[in-house]
Design a protein around this motif. Structure first.
Motif, PDB file in Angstrom:
ATOM      1  N   ASP A  44      31.944   3.815  39.612  1.00 59.15           N
ATOM      2  CA  ASP A  44      33.153   3.839  38.784  1.00 59.15           C
ATOM      3  C   ASP A  44      32.869   3.301  37.382  1.00 59.15           C
ATOM      4  O   ASP A  44      32.363   2.179  37.220  1.00 59.15           O
ATOM      5  CB  ASP A  44      34.250   2.971  39.420  1.00 59.15           C
ATOM      6  N   GLY A  45      33.185   4.114  36.377  1.00 58.01           N
ATOM      7  CA  GLY A  45      33.105   3.666  34.997  1.00 58.01           C
ATOM      8  C   GLY A  45      31.705   3.557  34.429  1.00 58.01           C
ATOM      9  O   GLY A  45      31.537   3.100  33.295  1.00 58.01           O
ATOM     10  N   ALA A  89      30.787  -7.521  40.957  1.00 60.12           N
ATOM     11  CA  ALA A  89      29.967  -7.450  39.744  1.00 60.12           C
ATOM     12  C   ALA A  89      30.351  -6.276  38.851  1.00 60.12           C
ATOM     13  O   ALA A  89      29.686  -6.025  37.838  1.00 60.12           O
ATOM     14  CB  ALA A  89      28.492  -7.350  40.128  1.00 60.12           C
ATOM     15  N   GLY A  90      31.406  -5.536  39.220  1.00 60.20           N
ATOM     16  CA  GLY A  90      31.820  -4.389  38.423  1.00 60.20           C
ATOM     17  C   GLY A  90      30.962  -3.165  38.640  1.00 60.20           C
ATOM     18  O   GLY A  90      30.899  -2.273  37.789  1.00 60.20           O
ATOM     19  N   LEU A 134      24.150  -5.026  56.513  1.00 60.09           N
ATOM     20  CA  LEU A 134      24.169  -5.494  55.127  1.00 60.09           C
ATOM     21  C   LEU A 134      25.181  -4.748  54.261  1.00 60.09           C
ATOM     22  O   LEU A 134      25.465  -5.175  53.137  1.00 60.09           O
ATOM     23  CB  LEU A 134      22.777  -5.361  54.503  1.00 60.09           C
ATOM     24  N   ARG A 135      25.717  -3.653  54.763  1.00 59.24           N
ATOM     25  CA  ARG A 135      26.557  -2.802  53.923  1.00 59.24           C
ATOM     26  C   ARG A 135      27.778  -3.545  53.380  1.00 59.24           C
ATOM     27  O   ARG A 135      28.067  -3.484  52.177  1.00 59.24           O
ATOM     28  CB  ARG A 135      26.998  -1.567  54.708  1.00 59.24           C
ATOM     29  N   THR A 136      28.497  -4.245  54.233  1.00 61.67           N
ATOM     30  CA  THR A 136      29.715  -4.924  53.780  1.00 61.67           C
ATOM     31  C   THR A 136      29.425  -6.044  52.786  1.00 61.67           C
ATOM     32  O   THR A 136      30.028  -6.078  51.700  1.00 61.67           O
ATOM     33  CB  THR A 136      30.509  -5.454  54.983  1.00 61.67           C
ATOM     34  N   PRO A 137      28.507  -7.000  53.082  1.00 59.10           N
ATOM     35  CA  PRO A 137      28.267  -8.050  52.083  1.00 59.10           C
ATOM     36  C   PRO A 137      27.701  -7.516  50.775  1.00 59.10           C
ATOM     37  O   PRO A 137      28.057  -8.011  49.699  1.00 59.10           O
ATOM     38  CB  PRO A 137      27.284  -8.997  52.783  1.00 59.10           C
ATOM     39  N   VAL A 138      26.838  -6.510  50.840  1.00 62.60           N
ATOM     40  CA  VAL A 138      26.316  -5.929  49.601  1.00 62.60           C
ATOM     41  C   VAL A 138      27.433  -5.227  48.838  1.00 62.60           C
ATOM     42  O   VAL A 138      27.584  -5.400  47.621  1.00 62.60           O
ATOM     43  CB  VAL A 138      25.157  -4.952  49.899  1.00 62.60           C
ATOM     44  N   GLY A 139      28.248  -4.440  49.551  1.00 56.34           N
ATOM     45  CA  GLY A 139      29.343  -3.726  48.897  1.00 56.34           C
ATOM     46  C   GLY A 139      30.334  -4.661  48.230  1.00 56.34           C
ATOM     47  O   GLY A 139      30.804  -4.403  47.111  1.00 56.34           O
ATOM     48  N   GLU A 140      30.669  -5.760  48.887  1.00 59.40           N
ATOM     49  CA  GLU A 140      31.610  -6.726  48.317  1.00 59.40           C
ATOM     50  C   GLU A 140      31.064  -7.335  47.034  1.00 59.40           C
ATOM     51  O   GLU A 140      31.797  -7.498  46.044  1.00 59.40           O
ATOM     52  CB  GLU A 140      31.903  -7.822  49.337  1.00 59.40           C
ATOM     53  N   ARG A 141      29.810  -7.662  47.021  1.00 61.77           N
ATOM     54  CA  ARG A 141      29.222  -8.276  45.830  1.00 61.77           C
ATOM     55  C   ARG A 141      29.053  -7.271  44.698  1.00 61.77           C
ATOM     56  O   ARG A 141      29.180  -7.622  43.517  1.00 61.77           O
ATOM     57  CB  ARG A 141      27.896  -8.938  46.203  1.00 61.77           C
ATOM     58  N   LEU A 142      28.782  -6.021  45.040  1.00 62.54           N
ATOM     59  CA  LEU A 142      28.698  -4.996  44.001  1.00 62.54           C
ATOM     60  C   LEU A 142      30.050  -4.800  43.322  1.00 62.54           C
ATOM     61  O   LEU A 142      30.133  -4.690  42.093  1.00 62.54           O
ATOM     62  CB  LEU A 142      28.205  -3.679  44.600  1.00 62.54           C
ATOM     63  N   VAL A 143      31.107  -4.762  44.106  1.00 63.13           N
ATOM     64  CA  VAL A 143      32.452  -4.610  43.537  1.00 63.13           C
ATOM     65  C   VAL A 143      32.769  -5.796  42.632  1.00 63.13           C
ATOM     66  O   VAL A 143      33.297  -5.637  41.519  1.00 63.13           O
ATOM     67  CB  VAL A 143      33.502  -4.479  44.660  1.00 63.13           C
TER      68      VAL A 143
END
Length: 471
Positions: free
Chosen positions: A47-48, A28-29, A17-26
């Motif tokens: 970040d930010g 979403a900012g 799940l790491r890649t699909p979750v990470g992509e969607r988090l990015v």
């Protein structure tokens, strides 16, 4: 640090799940530095966004961490969320939003040609699964008259047809094993979840704002309520005595050590090599069957009478007996390989020399402070806490990423180490040794009669003699 002062803590999954979750988090900012890139660290800033901390866990640990209140928010698969909520329906986990990430579907499967109604009407149905609560939910609604659940560590799909009639496991694992799908148990899905108290009492907006902008799933997945089978309890049948001698050998880390031990004893099972294996290697003897399985599940399988001999680890045998002290399984000989120490691990920054000093330090300001003990060996962790008189304590069962728990998420980790390198890399140290574990031969406390008993004695004698030369 008071709950209101600490950062908002978000648990995210590792693994598939790491890649699909990470992509969607990015998207979403909400970019956790290094998470999508696969960094081996466990904790990340965002970040930010100040005041938010992200921590990586094994998927199945996330609902527990959120339920305990150690993490305010989490993203986890629906299967592991429901595995907790089926049993603890009013627990402190609040599902907030199904995400547009495909999660594994759970199915019930058996041997090709199997039929649920026929199996249920024929007597006791043995079901292997990593999801005992979901399995119980499904089987009771299916109205299976009589069933026995085998809760396994992994690879439930490897149990049918010889060691169980059915498995409840992921659809992909079942397909790989060549089993027939007989029904859908859980439709999968991935969810954003929150701790109920944190949601009501803390300002989570720094994290919750962007996380609630994640795309919502078009279907919610979840538990399946099957139509009842409409069969009655079948007459109990006495299984015929097993004639073939059965041996279980381990996969994973222990595999190469086991291959070496067998070779030293002049034993080889074609199909079971140091770096590869098939489920049923050849034995070279029509009266002997060999099966590859997880060493964690071997003590249970031997106690149930499925195997005459198995090569597991002393750690897993002791953990099983800590849970089931009267179980009829015992060590037959020590193979003296795959050595490592099992013990209590704490932060290396703690200025103490022994566990008693550590307990005193943790309770310096609060005599009732509950000491958290995390471990994959939950029964051993509980045994350790009792025998070392920790007082108030909480055992946190975990399934991986163990080095990241101390000191933020647990005071003590019950863990094994060969060299200590991984512990030192994570600023940890073993302060109290519980046992030295090696791989060993285990068997039922009562030796089988006849040819099976003779074979067991012969195998054990050869392996014991070969182990005498191991330094």
């Amino acid at each position: 640090m008071t709950p209101s002062a600490r950062p908002v803590r978000v648990a995210v999954p590792r693994g598939d799940l790491r890649t699909p979750v990470g992509e969607r988090l990015v998207a979403a900012g909400f970019r956790a530095q290094g998470y999508l890139e696969g960094s081996r660290t466990y904790r990340f800033d965002v970040d930010g966004i100040d005041g938010v901390q992200v921590r990586v866990f094994s998927d199945q640990d996330i609902p527990i961490q959120v339920a305990l209140g150690q993490y305010d928010l989490g993203i986890a698969s629906g299967t592991w969320i429901d595995e907790l909520l089926v049993r603890y329906r009013h627990d402190s986990v609040v599902p907030l939003r199904p995400l547009d990430i495909e999660g594994e579907t759970l199915v019930v499967a058996g041997a090709p040609g199997a039929d649920l109604a026929s199996l249920a009407g024929a007597g006791v149905v043995r079901v292997a699964t990593e999801y005992p609560q979901i399995a119980h939910h499904y089987l009771t609604r299916l109205r299976v008259p009589d069933y026995r659940l085998y809760e396994v560590w992994a690879q439930a799909e490897a149990w049918p047809p010889r060691d169980a009639e059915l498995a409840i496991a992921s659809a992909s694992a079942v397909a790989k094993e060549g089993l027939a799908v007989l029904g859908t148990v859980h439709r999968g899905g991935v969810w954003l979840i929150a701790n109920r108290e944190a949601l009501a009492t803390r300002d989570l907006s720094a994290a919750l704002g962007p996380l609630l902008s994640l795309a919502r799933a078009t279907t919610e997945g979840g538990l399946v309520d099957p139509a009842p089978l409409g069969v009655s309890r079948g007459a109990s049948k006495v299984a015929p005595a097993r004639e073939r001698f059965r041996i279980a050998v381990p996969d994973g880390h222990a595999q190469r050590h086991t291959v070496a031990a067998l070779a030293d004893a002049g034993i080889a099972f074609p199909g079971y090599e140091a770096a590869s294996s098939v489920r049923y290697p050849e034995s070279g003897d029509p009266e002997v069957e060999v099966k590859v399985m997880r060493p964690q599940d071997m003590p249970r399988a031997v106690a149930l009478g499925h195997f005459d001999l198995a090569i597991s680890g002393r750690d897993w045998l002791r953990a099983f007996l800590a849970t089931f002290p009267a179980a009829p399984v015992t060590e037959l000989c020590d193979l003296k390989r795959s050595k490592y120490q099992m013990g209590a691990v704490i932060s290396e920054d703690l200025p103490v020399d022994n566990i008693e000093e550590a307990i005193a330090l943790w309770r310096r300001d609060d005599p009732e402070f509950p000491i958290r003990v995390a471990s994959e060996y939950a029964s051993l962790a509980d045994e350790y806490a009792r025998t070392r008189h920790l007082g108030r304590y909480r055992v946190i069962p975990i399934s991986g990423a163990s080095e990241g728990f101390v000191p933020e998420d647990a005071e003590i980790l019950i863990e094994g180490t060969e060299t200590g390198t991984t512990l030192r890399a994570n600023r940890l140290r073993m302060i109290d040794v519980i046992m030295e574990s090696t791989n060993c031969v285990i068997g039922h406390t009562t030796a089988p009669e006849g040819a099976r008993g003779t074979r067991r004695a012969e195998y054990v004698a050869r392996l014991r003699k070969a182990a005498e030369s191991v330094v």
